[in-house]
Motif scaffolding. Structure first.
Motif, PDB file in Angstrom:
ATOM      1  N   LYS A 220       0.779  -1.284  -0.056  1.00 17.40           N
ATOM      2  CA  LYS A 220       0.021   0.189  -0.086  1.00 17.40           C
ATOM      3  C   LYS A 220       0.641   1.275   0.064  1.00 17.40           C
ATOM      4  N   LEU A 221       2.437   1.057  -0.135  1.00 21.81           N
ATOM      5  CA  LEU A 221       3.013   2.336   0.098  1.00 21.81           C
ATOM      6  C   LEU A 221       2.646   3.263  -1.140  1.00 21.81           C
ATOM      7  N   PHE A 222       2.748   2.771  -2.301  1.00 23.84           N
ATOM      8  CA  PHE A 222       2.855   3.739  -3.484  1.00 23.84           C
ATOM      9  C   PHE A 222       1.308   4.059  -3.873  1.00 23.84           C
ATOM     10  N   LYS A 223       0.969   5.435  -3.988  1.00 23.50           N
ATOM     11  CA  LYS A 223      -0.415   5.809  -4.570  1.00 23.50           C
ATOM     12  C   LYS A 223       0.241   6.962  -5.734  1.00 23.50           C
ATOM     13  N   ASN A 224      -0.457   6.612  -6.993  1.00 24.14           N
ATOM     14  CA  ASN A 224       0.116   7.480  -8.040  1.00 24.14           C
ATOM     15  C   ASN A 224       1.621   7.683  -8.055  1.00 24.14           C
ATOM     16  N   GLY A 225       2.384   6.568  -7.905  1.00 28.44           N
ATOM     17  CA  GLY A 225       3.692   6.537  -8.363  1.00 28.44           C
ATOM     18  C   GLY A 225       4.570   7.289  -7.132  1.00 28.44           C
ATOM     19  N   ILE A 226       3.988   7.604  -6.067  1.00 23.16           N
ATOM     20  CA  ILE A 226       4.643   8.094  -4.977  1.00 23.16           C
ATOM     21  C   ILE A 226       4.283   7.654  -3.535  1.00 23.16           C
ATOM     22  N   GLY A 227       5.374   7.567  -2.711  1.00 21.39           N
ATOM     23  CA  GLY A 227       4.747   7.031  -1.223  1.00 21.39           C
ATOM     24  C   GLY A 227       5.894   7.739  -0.159  1.00 21.39           C
ATOM     25  N   VAL A 228       5.406   7.633   0.986  1.00 24.15           N
ATOM     26  CA  VAL A 228       6.290   8.322   2.184  1.00 24.15           C
ATOM     27  C   VAL A 228       6.261   7.163   3.071  1.00 24.15           C
ATOM     28  N   GLU A 229       7.719   6.912   3.743  1.00 25.20           N
ATOM     29  CA  GLU A 229       7.933   5.837   4.485  1.00 25.20           C
ATOM     30  C   GLU A 229       8.423   6.523   5.787  1.00 25.20           C
ATOM     31  N   GLY A 230       7.703   6.084   7.046  1.00 23.53           N
ATOM     32  CA  GLY A 230       8.449   6.366   8.212  1.00 23.53           C
ATOM     33  C   GLY A 230       9.318   5.312   8.916  1.00 23.53           C
ATOM     34  N   TYR A 231      10.530   5.730   9.243  1.00 25.19           N
ATOM     35  CA  TYR A 231      11.428   4.550   9.869  1.00 25.19           C
ATOM     36  C   TYR A 231      11.383   4.737  11.625  1.00 25.19           C
ATOM     37  N   GLN A 232      10.298   4.216  11.787  1.00 23.77           N
ATOM     38  CA  GLN A 232       9.837   4.171  13.304  1.00 23.77           C
ATOM     39  C   GLN A 232       8.658   3.432  13.469  1.00 23.77           C
ATOM     40  N   LYS A 233       8.617   2.522  14.742  1.00 31.05           N
ATOM     41  CA  LYS A 233       7.535   1.946  15.091  1.00 31.05           C
ATOM     42  C   LYS A 233       7.105   2.660  16.354  1.00 31.05           C
ATOM     43  N   SER A 234       5.822   2.202  16.813  1.00 26.41           N
ATOM     44  CA  SER A 234       5.105   3.085  17.973  1.00 26.41           C
ATOM     45  C   SER A 234       5.872   3.281  19.058  1.00 26.41           C
ATOM     46  N   ASP A 235       6.424   2.288  19.643  1.00 28.57           N
ATOM     47  CA  ASP A 235       7.106   2.249  20.909  1.00 28.57           C
ATOM     48  C   ASP A 235       8.514   2.666  20.780  1.00 28.57           C
ATOM     49  N   MET A 236       8.778   4.081  20.525  1.00 29.28           N
ATOM     50  CA  MET A 236      10.158   4.761  20.370  1.00 29.28           C
ATOM     51  C   MET A 236      10.913   4.860  21.480  1.00 29.28           C
ATOM     52  N   VAL A 237      10.410   4.952  22.711  1.00 27.75           N
ATOM     53  CA  VAL A 237      10.965   4.941  24.058  1.00 27.75           C
ATOM     54  C   VAL A 237      11.806   3.553  24.103  1.00 27.75           C
ATOM     55  N   LYS A 238      11.083   2.695  23.912  1.00 28.72           N
ATOM     56  CA  LYS A 238      11.666   1.047  23.905  1.00 28.72           C
ATOM     57  C   LYS A 238      12.886   0.993  22.711  1.00 28.72           C
ATOM     58  N   ASP A 239      12.723   1.589  21.693  1.00 33.73           N
ATOM     59  CA  ASP A 239      13.880   1.425  20.911  1.00 33.73           C
ATOM     60  C   ASP A 239      14.762   2.559  21.019  1.00 33.73           C
ATOM     61  N   GLY A 240      14.504   3.542  22.000  1.00 36.22           N
ATOM     62  CA  GLY A 240      15.581   4.431  22.248  1.00 36.22           C
ATOM     63  C   GLY A 240      15.571   5.469  21.186  1.00 36.22           C
ATOM     64  N   ARG A 241      14.434   5.819  20.364  1.00 33.78           N
ATOM     65  CA  ARG A 241      14.437   6.796  19.466  1.00 33.78           C
ATOM     66  C   ARG A 241      14.029   8.178  19.722  1.00 33.78           C
ATOM     67  N   THR A 242      14.554   9.289  19.598  1.00 34.08           N
ATOM     68  CA  THR A 242      14.203  10.626  19.929  1.00 34.08           C
ATOM     69  C   THR A 242      13.997  11.532  18.752  1.00 34.08           C
ATOM     70  N   ASP A 243      14.228  10.915  17.552  1.00 37.80           N
ATOM     71  CA  ASP A 243      14.281  11.830  16.097  1.00 37.80           C
ATOM     72  C   ASP A 243      12.929  11.087  15.539  1.00 37.80           C
ATOM     73  N   LEU A 244      12.791  11.568  14.169  1.00 38.49           N
ATOM     74  CA  LEU A 244      11.958  11.089  13.365  1.00 38.49           C
ATOM     75  C   LEU A 244      12.678  11.040  11.989  1.00 38.49           C
ATOM     76  N   GLN A 245      12.608   9.885  11.303  1.00 37.22           N
ATOM     77  CA  GLN A 245      13.139   9.586   9.761  1.00 37.22           C
ATOM     78  C   GLN A 245      12.298   9.174   8.952  1.00 37.22           C
ATOM     79  N   TYR A 246      12.174   9.847   7.692  1.00 34.64           N
ATOM     80  CA  TYR A 246      11.595   9.455   6.796  1.00 34.64           C
ATOM     81  C   TYR A 246      11.949   9.264   5.339  1.00 34.64           C
ATOM     82  N   GLY A 247      11.446   8.487   4.409  1.00 35.91           N
ATOM     83  CA  GLY A 247      11.897   8.525   2.969  1.00 35.91           C
ATOM     84  C   GLY A 247      10.662   8.806   2.083  1.00 35.91           C
ATOM     85  N   ILE A 248      11.102   9.607   0.939  1.00 33.79           N
ATOM     86  CA  ILE A 248      10.128   9.687   0.052  1.00 33.79           C
ATOM     87  C   ILE A 248      10.535   8.728  -1.384  1.00 33.79           C
ATOM     88  N   LEU A 249       9.526   8.060  -1.520  1.00 35.11           N
ATOM     89  CA  LEU A 249       9.920   7.030  -2.705  1.00 35.11           C
ATOM     90  C   LEU A 249       9.029   7.224  -3.971  1.00 35.11           C
TER      91      LEU A 249
END
Length: 494
Positions: A220-249
């Protein structure tokens, strides 16, 4: 920002509650997911309050099904001064306050219930703003309404890597925000250009659901040849992540397109624009080996056989054919107390975000002790490090198909599927790698086109740079004979 709403945990009119994944794309169940709300982590029992006064539209336990909720929930219907009817959703509740029932009136700040982990993997409150209708498809970005300090917090999109998907070029651009506490991404735009002329604009707007496929599935990522990914899961505290990372495909880039220009726009209208990004005319990697020519190694591959023990060989042999007349015979007859290999290896070109390796394998002999394994499709990073591998693993008395990955800290994470690997039986193994070079890289193992296992890991340190196929690696002291045929390494499928 002046707001008519308060935060549900702190009741604050100025300072946001602590946020994990925000509205928009993320990784959930090891797949792409469009997250229709914001997750607010808090201990079980933390009080949950009405963000605005209104009427209880729904309240009760989970009721999965069309239009239902999988966990204990409350939905308020309120009137927004600008947008009219708004349905405020509160999910994963531990309890619902007395008197909070369908039709009841509640005041802003009134107690609605408490934070829980009903149908969740950790305690948190999930909130949504559904504009005009109570359906999930009507969800809009909560930070359009809740009070927070809006800053120009996103980096400009930058070129990460190219693939060929569906025979045309595809690109992944990366950008990020330094703090997860301002997850206000709303829109991305990419202009496909020929010279100075825009030949096609593409966009994803989180508040325009016609530009998004709702759901939790990589397809379901692509719609009309473009999609955005988010490189994080919900429990960011557990994963030790404080930032947000994204990809445009962007995929299916027309051949006349020679340049891309991308923009990232937040809820407040702050916009950051990429530098012009040249589009290469990149040749796709699509290596196939059916072994019918009798050569070993096949053209473009290197044969690897351990020299530290006797009887470890890889040959082109008629006895190894599944179809046609010839196949690859991989033998590890060494009992030397060191790992062994009898395989072929191909060097991967750099700068890809997706790989697929597949082959037919038949284990006609396998002498493995408990916990020992044979890697059949084995991606390696530069040097001698594992990246990810599909393998046969001795699990108790069973031989199971599994995946093992290398983490940035050097540890490995193995995982077995329920699929039993039978002796003297041909099976088609496929290992599909997605989101390569991100902290949410995904490996999916298929047997005979049925998905058996999916695992996420961080491949930013140990990125796949080579593929080994055959007895790519066997545990010390293990012996095996593996037949292989119809091998393929490609980046084209999607």
């Amino acid at each position: 920002m002046v707001s008519n709403y308060i935060w549900p945990l702190s009741k604050s009119t100025t300072k946001p509650d602590h946020m994990n994944t925000s509205f928009g794309p993320r990784i959930n169940r090891n797949k792409w997911d469009f997250h229709d709300g914001i997750d607010l982590p808090a201990p079980i029992g933390t009080k949950v309050h009405a963000m605005r006064g209104g009427k209880v539209h729904r309240a009760g336990p989970g009721n999965p099904g069309p239009g239902g909720f999988s966990s204990r929930h409350v939905v308020l219907e309120v009137q927004d001064p600008s947008d009219g009817p708004m349905f405020l959703v509160y999910v994963h509740l531990h309890s619902i306050a007395e008197g909070v029932a369908v039709g009841a009136r509640v005041a802003q700040g009134q107690l609605l219930g408490t934070v829980g982990e009903d149908d969740a993997t950790y305690p948190h409150l999930h909130i949504e703003f559904r504009k005009g209708k109570a359906t999930e498809r009507s969800s809009v970005h909560p930070l359009r309404y809740l009070p927070y300090t809006d800053t120009a917090n996103f980096s400009a999109p930058a070129l990460d890597r190219f693939n060929r998907l569906d025979t045309l070029m595809a690109v992944r651009l990366l950008f990020e925000a330094s703090s997860k506490l301002e997850g206000d991404l709303q829109r991305v735009e990419v202009d496909l250009m020929s010279g100075d002329t825009v030949i096609e604009p593409r966009f994803v707007d989180f508040n325009d659901k016609s530009s998004i496929n709702e759901g939790n599935d990589d397809e379901k990522l692509f719609k009309n040849g473009i999609g955005v990914e988010g490189y994080q899961k919900s429990d960011m505290v557990k994963d030790g992540r404080t930032d947000l990372q994204y990809g445009i495909l962007v995929r299916n880039i027309p051949n006349e397109c020679d340049t891309l220009i991308a923009r990232v726009i937040d809820v407040g209208g702050n916009t950051v624009t990429s530098a012009p990004i040249p589009v290469p005319n990149q040749v796709a990697t699509d290596e196939r080996a059916d072994f019918e020519d009798g050569a070993m190694p096949p053209a473009g591959w290197t044969a690897l056989a351990s020299t530290s023990g006797k009887g470890t060989t890889v040959t082109n042999d008629p006895s190894a054919a599944r179809s046609g007349l010839r196949g690859m015979l991989c033998v590890d007859g060494s009992k030397k107390k060191s790992t062994q290999r009898a395989a072929i290896e191909h060097v991967l070109p750099a700068g890809r975000f997706e790989w697929i390796a597949e082959s037919w394998f038949n284990p006609i002999a396998r002498d493995l002790g408990p916990g020992q394994a044979i890697d059949l499709l084995h991606f390696r990073s530069s040097g001698t490090n594992l990246s990810v591998a599909a393998r046969i693993h001795k699990d108790g008395d069973s031989f199971r198909a599994g995946i093992i990955v290398k983490n940035p800290d050097g540890t490995v994470s193995p995982s077995n599927s329920a699929a039993v690997v039978a002796k003297d039986t041909w099976r088609r193994w496929k290992l599909h790698l997605l989101r390569i070079g991100t902290r949410e890289t995904t490996a999916v193992l298929f047997l005979d086109d049925d998905e058996k296992l999916r695992i996420n890991w961080d491949s930013t340190t140990h990125e796949p740079r080579k593929l080994r196929a055959g007895i790519a690696l066997s545990s010390a002291g293990a012996t095996a004979t593996i037949l292989a045929d119809d091998l393929r390494l490609t980046e084209l499928e999607r």
